[in-house]
Structure formats: structure tokens, C-alpha cells
Design a protein around this motif. Structure first.
Motif, PDB file in Angstrom:
ATOM      1  N   VAL A 282      -4.575  16.232   0.501  1.00 13.13           N
ATOM      2  CA  VAL A 282      -4.722  14.781   0.402  1.00 13.13           C
ATOM      3  C   VAL A 282      -3.537  14.276  -0.407  1.00 13.13           C
ATOM      4  O   VAL A 282      -3.137  14.881  -1.401  1.00 13.13           O
ATOM      5  CB  VAL A 282      -6.054  14.375  -0.257  1.00 13.13           C
ATOM      6  CG1 VAL A 282      -7.218  14.693   0.650  1.00 13.13           C
ATOM      7  CG2 VAL A 282      -6.241  15.061  -1.606  1.00 13.13           C
ATOM      8  N   ALA A 283      -2.927  13.191   0.057  1.00 11.93           N
ATOM      9  CA  ALA A 283      -1.750  12.642  -0.607  1.00 11.93           C
ATOM     10  C   ALA A 283      -1.863  11.124  -0.629  1.00 11.93           C
ATOM     11  O   ALA A 283      -2.483  10.514   0.246  1.00 11.93           O
ATOM     12  CB  ALA A 283      -0.472  13.063   0.115  1.00 11.93           C
ATOM     13  N   THR A 284      -1.227  10.540  -1.631  1.00 13.25           N
ATOM     14  CA  THR A 284      -1.220   9.081  -1.784  1.00 13.25           C
ATOM     15  C   THR A 284       0.195   8.583  -1.564  1.00 13.25           C
ATOM     16  O   THR A 284       1.093   8.871  -2.356  1.00 13.25           O
ATOM     17  CB  THR A 284      -1.708   8.675  -3.175  1.00 13.25           C
ATOM     18  OG1 THR A 284      -3.014   9.226  -3.407  1.00 13.25           O
ATOM     19  CG2 THR A 284      -1.765   7.160  -3.289  1.00 13.25           C
ATOM     20  N   LEU A 285       0.411   7.875  -0.474  1.00 17.16           N
ATOM     21  CA  LEU A 285       1.710   7.275  -0.188  1.00 17.16           C
ATOM     22  C   LEU A 285       1.804   5.908  -0.855  1.00 17.16           C
ATOM     23  O   LEU A 285       0.782   5.247  -1.095  1.00 17.16           O
ATOM     24  CB  LEU A 285       1.917   7.145   1.318  1.00 17.16           C
ATOM     25  CG  LEU A 285       1.997   8.462   2.092  1.00 17.16           C
ATOM     26  CD1 LEU A 285       2.073   8.195   3.589  1.00 17.16           C
ATOM     27  CD2 LEU A 285       3.192   9.269   1.634  1.00 17.16           C
ATOM     28  N   PRO A 286       3.024   5.455  -1.153  1.00 16.57           N
ATOM     29  CA  PRO A 286       3.161   4.166  -1.864  1.00 16.57           C
ATOM     30  C   PRO A 286       2.557   2.988  -1.112  1.00 16.57           C
ATOM     31  O   PRO A 286       2.102   2.039  -1.729  1.00 16.57           O
ATOM     32  CB  PRO A 286       4.686   4.010  -2.007  1.00 16.57           C
ATOM     33  CG  PRO A 286       5.217   5.402  -1.922  1.00 16.57           C
ATOM     34  CD  PRO A 286       4.309   6.143  -0.987  1.00 16.57           C
ATOM     35  N   ASP A 287       2.537   3.035   0.224  1.00 17.67           N
ATOM     36  CA  ASP A 287       2.056   1.891   0.983  1.00 17.67           C
ATOM     37  C   ASP A 287       0.601   2.028   1.420  1.00 17.67           C
ATOM     38  O   ASP A 287       0.145   1.347   2.326  1.00 17.67           O
ATOM     39  CB  ASP A 287       2.936   1.668   2.214  1.00 17.67           C
ATOM     40  CG  ASP A 287       3.012   2.924   3.079  1.00 17.67           C
ATOM     41  OD1 ASP A 287       2.518   3.979   2.614  1.00 17.67           O
ATOM     42  OD2 ASP A 287       3.555   2.844   4.180  1.00 17.67           O
ATOM     43  N   THR A 288      -0.148   2.958   0.797  1.00 15.74           N
ATOM     44  CA  THR A 288      -1.562   3.129   1.122  1.00 15.74           C
ATOM     45  C   THR A 288      -2.403   2.773  -0.096  1.00 15.74           C
ATOM     46  O   THR A 288      -1.929   2.808  -1.241  1.00 15.74           O
ATOM     47  CB  THR A 288      -1.854   4.574   1.547  1.00 15.74           C
ATOM     48  OG1 THR A 288      -1.455   5.475   0.494  1.00 15.74           O
ATOM     49  CG2 THR A 288      -1.079   4.919   2.817  1.00 15.74           C
ATOM     50  N   ARG A 289      -3.679   2.472   0.171  1.00 15.72           N
ATOM     51  CA  ARG A 289      -4.577   2.060  -0.924  1.00 15.72           C
ATOM     52  C   ARG A 289      -5.124   3.230  -1.709  1.00 15.72           C
ATOM     53  O   ARG A 289      -5.570   3.067  -2.837  1.00 15.72           O
ATOM     54  CB  ARG A 289      -5.728   1.249  -0.344  1.00 15.72           C
ATOM     55  CG  ARG A 289      -5.293  -0.048   0.326  1.00 15.72           C
ATOM     56  CD  ARG A 289      -6.493  -0.822   0.844  1.00 15.72           C
ATOM     57  NE  ARG A 289      -6.093  -2.096   1.451  1.00 15.72           N
ATOM     58  CZ  ARG A 289      -6.934  -2.958   2.000  1.00 15.72           C
ATOM     59  NH1 ARG A 289      -8.241  -2.686   2.003  1.00 15.72           N
ATOM     60  NH2 ARG A 289      -6.481  -4.076   2.546  1.00 15.72           N
TER      61      ARG A 289
END
Length: 629
Positions: A282-289
Motif C-alpha cells: 500500500v502506498a500514498t501518492l501525493p495526489d491521492t487522499r
């Protein structure tokens, strides 16, 4: 269910007059209730279990697609690196660069080097090219006109300078101290008679490639040996690490200024324990919530210590696949349950009225048709998606094969057209002699027929010799350096260029020694050098009256010199200066690599190529090779 001989259900007794039967309807309702409970449980279990199956299948497809995309990304990165690695090597051999290191106070000479570096940087799409003296101070740079010019800056503390001085060459990824832009520094040591002269440095930036990666669905990034992100299509991830770095590594990076003041914080990537796959994260991209699921694949970048990572998004594809699989499984289960319901209904059908039986049968057929139609629609959509994916894959494979085929046939296509006329002449003659032979045969003149057939055989030998040499020339060289005949190599090159000589009405003069001279070379590649020089000479005399090209072979001790001269206009100083510089050319459609490749081949043979202007006009190129014993 099995049919039993229960008189209350299978053969109900007629009810008393005025009272409807009670036992049969009660049993029917009970059977339907049991069937509904079992069917609902079966439907729930099948649809629930079908979801993970569909999701796993979709994840497998995503993983295979990510592996294919990973190979393309690695190929792109490796191609970009390999394309630029030869530039420091070539510049380290450049006599102008060496002369500049020996005359650091000659401003005019350094301005010339600055201009050369500027032109090379623009032509090869490198970020900057600069020259360091033995103390590590930049004395020339391609950005000499810019406000952030490297000229006069001191770089002796940089790892690419220290490693080049110690090992001869270095590759180092770092943040620019002046430009504040990251890139790979390719450096090479330049030595003189008295040791170190300086270091040539080429900086390569990857903005265009990162932008190209951004057009893919997958998120891509490259890490070094420590796990620090060097290249990525997510700018916010640059110079972050795969995991927490030891304090010693962080201190070493800070001290070297390799990544500037980057925080070196861990990436927002964690294993996805719920997915049940080792490659699920699981990863958090800058343009995702928030965190999103991905499949992570990685591969080492050859000839570097880097690793390229891809994060392939699994949503919404995995969710859609799970839904589709559950839908199909549910439809199949409903169809099966409908069949069982039909059997159960038929078992109970005898208990109903004939009209009720007909109505129930019509309702059953309607329901089966609806379920079948929905199932067919789902199957057609799935089949269409599979066919489209196969078509796209086929198109991709065809494009790759066409690209490889075009690359293999490019050099052969340059000479094929010029020998077409050479082959057409004997073919036309063969046809004429064959017609004559038929006439002589009708006139019963066997001797004349035999003469014509002998001539036809000679002409076919001529065609065969031309095509045989074309095949030999197009075949990949064996890279076996040995003693070969100089005259045979010249004749092989002339076979490929003689048609153009005739077409341009160019006189060919040969000045060869009486005895055969053997040189140390490889036959096909020596012919490649001679064909290149002859083609350049033909370009030089194209359209000139009384044009002449001369091939002369001179033996001087253990050296053999093959000179190709023409009566053209000669070489102007600017062209002479840039002859052996990659991508520098005076031809509108040229790439500027022909003479550079020929020079590399000659050097591999232990020889060299030199160019000069003739006193009586025109240019002369001399290939010097070792004489074979």
C-alpha cells in the motif's frame, strides 16, 4: 431431491367435497422453503468465494503486465545511459581538450572549447559538459554563457572527480551544487606524458525520461545501493528511501552533499498484509487522499548498482475483476438453481391445476431466458476484453519486430539500390541469349545453342558473385582479426560501389603494389571502412565534370597505407576540425557517425584514419594498418 412414494405428495388423495387438500400444499411449501435456504446459502458461498478467485486472476494479469512494463523501463534507462557513456571517452581523446588542459591561460583556446562543449551538449541532449584541471577547477563548460556557469568553480571534493583520478573513470549520481538539479555525472581521467592532466565530466539529467514514465499507468522509481530514490515520476519521492537509513549512512550522504539537503525520509510504502501476496503493498501518492493498493516489482539495472521499481495500481481493476467473477459465478449458480428449481417444480407440478402448471412453466422459461441473456452478455464483454488485450499485445510485438528488422536492413538498403542496375543488365542479357538459343534450337544449330548457354552460365555466375557479396557484406562480422588480403578487401568494397561510380561517370584509378599485401584486420569491417570512404568521395565529386577517385596502397615498413582521394572541392577548416566528432556532419541528412565508427574500427585493428586536402584540389583520407607477416 429424490422422488419417494409418499402418497401425500406424489399421488395426493382427492380432498373431500367442498374442502381443498391440505397435506400436499404444506409439503410443497416446506420443500420450497428448504430449497430456498439451500440455494441462498449456495449462492452466497459461491459468489463470495468467486471474488478472491477473480481478484487473484486480475492480480496475476497486472503482475505480468507490470513485469513487461518493468522490462521496457529498464531498457529505456539503460539505453539512455549507454548512449552517453561513450561521450566522456571520446572527449578524453580529443586533441583540442588535451591542448586546453596544457594551456589553461589561453582564453581564445578555452573559448573554442566552451563553444565545442556547448554544441555537443545541445546535439547529444546532455545537461552540461565541463573540463576540470588537475586541481579540480573547471576551466571550460558548455554552460559558460549562463549565470550558473561552472567555469572557475572548484570540484575537487566531488566523488566523481576523486574516483576518476583514482580509477580512471567514474559514474556518480548526485544533486548539482550549482544547478540544484539531480543527474548522473560521467567522468574520465585525462593523462599526459607527465601524468594527470585533468578530468572530463558529462552530466546527464533524466527529466524527459521521467516525464515519459509519467505517461504509464505504473509509478516508477530508481534506487541506489542504499535504497535512496534517484529517479522517479513522482517528484515528491526523490531522495527519499525505501526504509529508514542507518545514521552512519545519513551522515555520510550529508557530508558528501550527494543529495543536497534532502530529508532522506522513508517512502510512504508498506506491505499489504491483507492481500496475501508478497508483492502487494500500500502506498500514498501525493495526489491521492490516502493509501492505495499496488503490486510492486523490481529489477536490477545492468551495468549500474541501481534497482528500478514499479508500483502497478490494482484498483479499480482488481475490484472490477472480483465483481465480474462474482457476477458470472452468481449467474451460473442461479442458472443451476433454476434447473434444480425446474426439477422441483416438475415434481410438484402434478399437485397444481393445469392452468397453474402452464403459468408456472411460462414464468420458469422467462426467468431462464433472462438469466441466460445476462450470462451471454457478461461472457461477450469478457471475450471482447480478452480479444482486445491480445490484439494490443500482438501490435506491440509486431512493432518491436519491425523496429528490429528496420535496424538490420538499414545498411543493406543503402547499397541495394545502387547494385540493382548492375544485376538487371546480366538478367536482361540472359533473357536475350535464352531467346536466341530457342531460335538456334529450332534451326537445329546445337553449337550456337551451346555457346549461348555457356554465355548464360557466365552471366549467372556474375549475378551470383554480386548477390553473394551482398549477403557476405550484410552478415554480422565475426570480429576475428587476422591477416587478410588488402586487394581482396578493396575489390569487395568496389563491388558495392562500382554501380554508383558508373552512374555518376566517375573515373576510378588504382595504384596498387605488384605483389599482394596482407594487413591485420577483419575482412567485412575493413570493407565497411572503404565503402564509407568511397561513398564520401562520390558525394564530394557528385555533379563535377571529369571527376576522379583514386585508391592507392603504399607499404612503409610494417605499416600499410590505403589512401582514397577525390577531385572534389576539398574540406574547409570547420569541416576538417569536426570530422571525427560524433554527430557533427556537413550532410543535410547525415548523422555524423560514419567516420567516427570507421575510426573506432581502425583503432581496434591497431591503425588509424587521417584526412587532408590535396595540393591539386580535393580531399584524401588515409587508412593506416599493420602489415601482416
Amino acid at each position: 431431491m429424490t422422488t419417494t412414494a409418499n402418497p401425500d405428495i406424489a399421488t395426493p388423495r382427492p380432498a373431500p367435497a367442498g374442502r381443498p387438500g391440505i397435506a400436499a400444499p404444506v409439503r410443497v411449501r416446506r420443500d420450497w422453503a428448504v430449497f430456498a435456504l439451500i440455494g441462498l446459502a449456495l449462492f452466497t458461498a459461491v459468489t463470495w468465494l468467486a471474488g478472491p478467485v477473480g481478484r487473484d486472476r486480475a492480480l496475476g494479469d497486472i503482475a505480468r503486465s507490470a513485469e513487461a512494463a518493468l522490462g521496457l523501463h529498464v531498457a529505456m534507462l539503460r539505453s539512455e545511459l549507454e548512449k552517453q557513456r561513450s561521450l566522456p571517452f571520446v572527449l578524453a581523446q580529443d586533441p583540442d581538450v588535451r591542448a586546453a588542459l596544457g594551456a589553461a591561460n589561453d582564453r581564445q583556446r578555452l573559448d573554442g572549447i566552451n563553444a565545442k562543449f556547448e554544441a555537443l551538449s545541445q546535439g547529444t541532449r546532455t545537461a552540461v559538459i565541463y573540463l576540470l584541471d588537475r586541481s579540480g577547477t573547471a576551466i571550460a563548460a558548455s554552460n559558460w554563457r549562463e549565470p550558473i556557469s561552472f567555469v572557475g568553480q572548484h570540484y575537487a571534493f566531488r566523488a566523481y572527480y576523486l574516483q576518476a583520478v583514482d580509477a580512471g573513470a567514474a559514474e556518480f549520481f548526485a544533486m548539482g551544487t550549482m544547478s540544484r538539479r539531480p543527474g548522473v555525472y560521467l567522468s574520465r581521467r585525462i593523462d599526459g606524458p607527465n601524468g594527470l592532466l585533468g578530468v572530463i565530466v558529462v552530466k546527464v539529467e533524466f527529466d524527459a525520461m521521467e516525464e515519459a514514465w509519467g505517461r504509464f499507468a505504473e509509478t516508477a522509481f530508481v534506487t541506489d545501493e542504499r535504497g535512496v530514490v534517484l529517479l522517479t515520476d513522482v517528484p515528491e519521492w526523490r531522495f527519499r528511501s525505501l526504509g529508514p537509513l542507518p545514521e552512519s549512512d545519513r551522515a555520510a550522504v550529508r557530508e558528501s552533499l550527494q543529495y543536497g539537503a534532502a530529508p532522506l525520509e522513508p517512502l510512504p510504502i508498506a506491505p499489504d498484509a491483507d492481500a496475501g501476496r508478497p508483492d502487494a503493498v500500500v502506498a500514498t501518492l501525493p495526489d491521492t487522499r490516502g493509501p492505495a493498493p499496488f503490486l510492486a516489482v523490481a529489477a536490477a539495472v545492468p551495468s549500474t548498482g541501481w534497482t528500478l521499481h514499479l508500483l502497478a495500481p490494482t484498483m479499480p481493476a482488481a475490484g472490477r475483476a472480483a465483481f465480474d467473477t462474482r457476477l458470472i459465478a452468481g449467474l451460473v449458480t442461479l442458472l443451476a438453481l433454476a434447473g434444480v428449481a425446474a426439477l422441483l417444480y416438475r415434481r410438484h407440478r402434478a399437485l397444481g391445476h393445469a392452468a397453474r402448471q402452464a403459468a408456472a412453466q411460462a414464468e420458469l422459461e422467462r426467468r431462464v431466458a433472462e438469466r441466460t441473456h445476462a450470462l451471454n452478455d457478461a461472457n461477450q464483454r469478457l471475450t471482447g476484453e480478452i480479444d482486445e488485450r491480445r490484439r494490443v499485445e500482438l501490435v506491440r510485438q509486431q512493432l518491436q519486430e519491425e523496429l528490429a528488422q528496420a535496424n538490420r536492413l538499414a545498411i543493406l538498403g543503402q547499397v541495394a539500390a545502387s547494385v540493382a542496375h548492375e544485376i538487371n543488365q546480366p538478367v536482361a542479357a540472359i533473357r536475350s541469349y535464352a531467346d536466341n538459343a530457342a531460335v538456334f534450337l529450332d534451326r537445329e544449330k546445337p553449337a550456337a545453342v551451346r555457346d549461348n548457354l555457356a554465355i548464360i552460365a557466365g552471366l549467372t555466375d556474375r549475378v551470383g558473385a554480386i548477390t553473394q557479396h551482398l549477403r557476405a557484406f550484410s552478415r554480422k562480422a565475426a570480429n576475428r582479426i587476422e591477416a587478410i588480403s588488402c586487394a581482396a578487401a578493396i575489390e569487395g568494397a568496389l563491388i558495392l560501389t562500382r554501380p554508383r561510380l558508373r552512374r555518376q561517370s566517375v573515373r576510378l584509378a588504382q595504384d596498387l603494389p605488384p605483389a599482394d599485401v596482407r594487413v591485420v584486420a577483419e575482412r567485412v569491417r575493413l570493407e565497411q571502412i572503404l565503402v564509407n570512404l568511397l561513398q564520401n568521395a562520390l558525394d564530394a565529386v557528385d555533379g563535377l565534370p571529369e571527376a576522379e577517385i583514386r585508391i592507392a596502397v603504399n607499404v612503409e615498413g610494417d605499416r600499410v597505407r590505403i589512401a582514397v582521394s577525390d577531385t572534389g572541392k576539398g574540406l574547409d577548416p570547420a569541416t576538417m576540425k569536426a570530422l571525427f566528432i560524433p554527430f557533427a556532419t556537413s550532410k543535410p541528412a547525415g548523422l555524423g557517425l560514419g567516420l567516427v565508427i570507421c575510426q573506432d574500427i581502425a583503432r581496434e585493428f591497431g591503425g588509424a584514419i587521417a584526412a587532408d586536402n590535396r595540393a591539386e584540389g580535393g580531399a584524401v583520407f588515409t587508412v593506416t594498418l599493420k602489415r601482416a607477416p
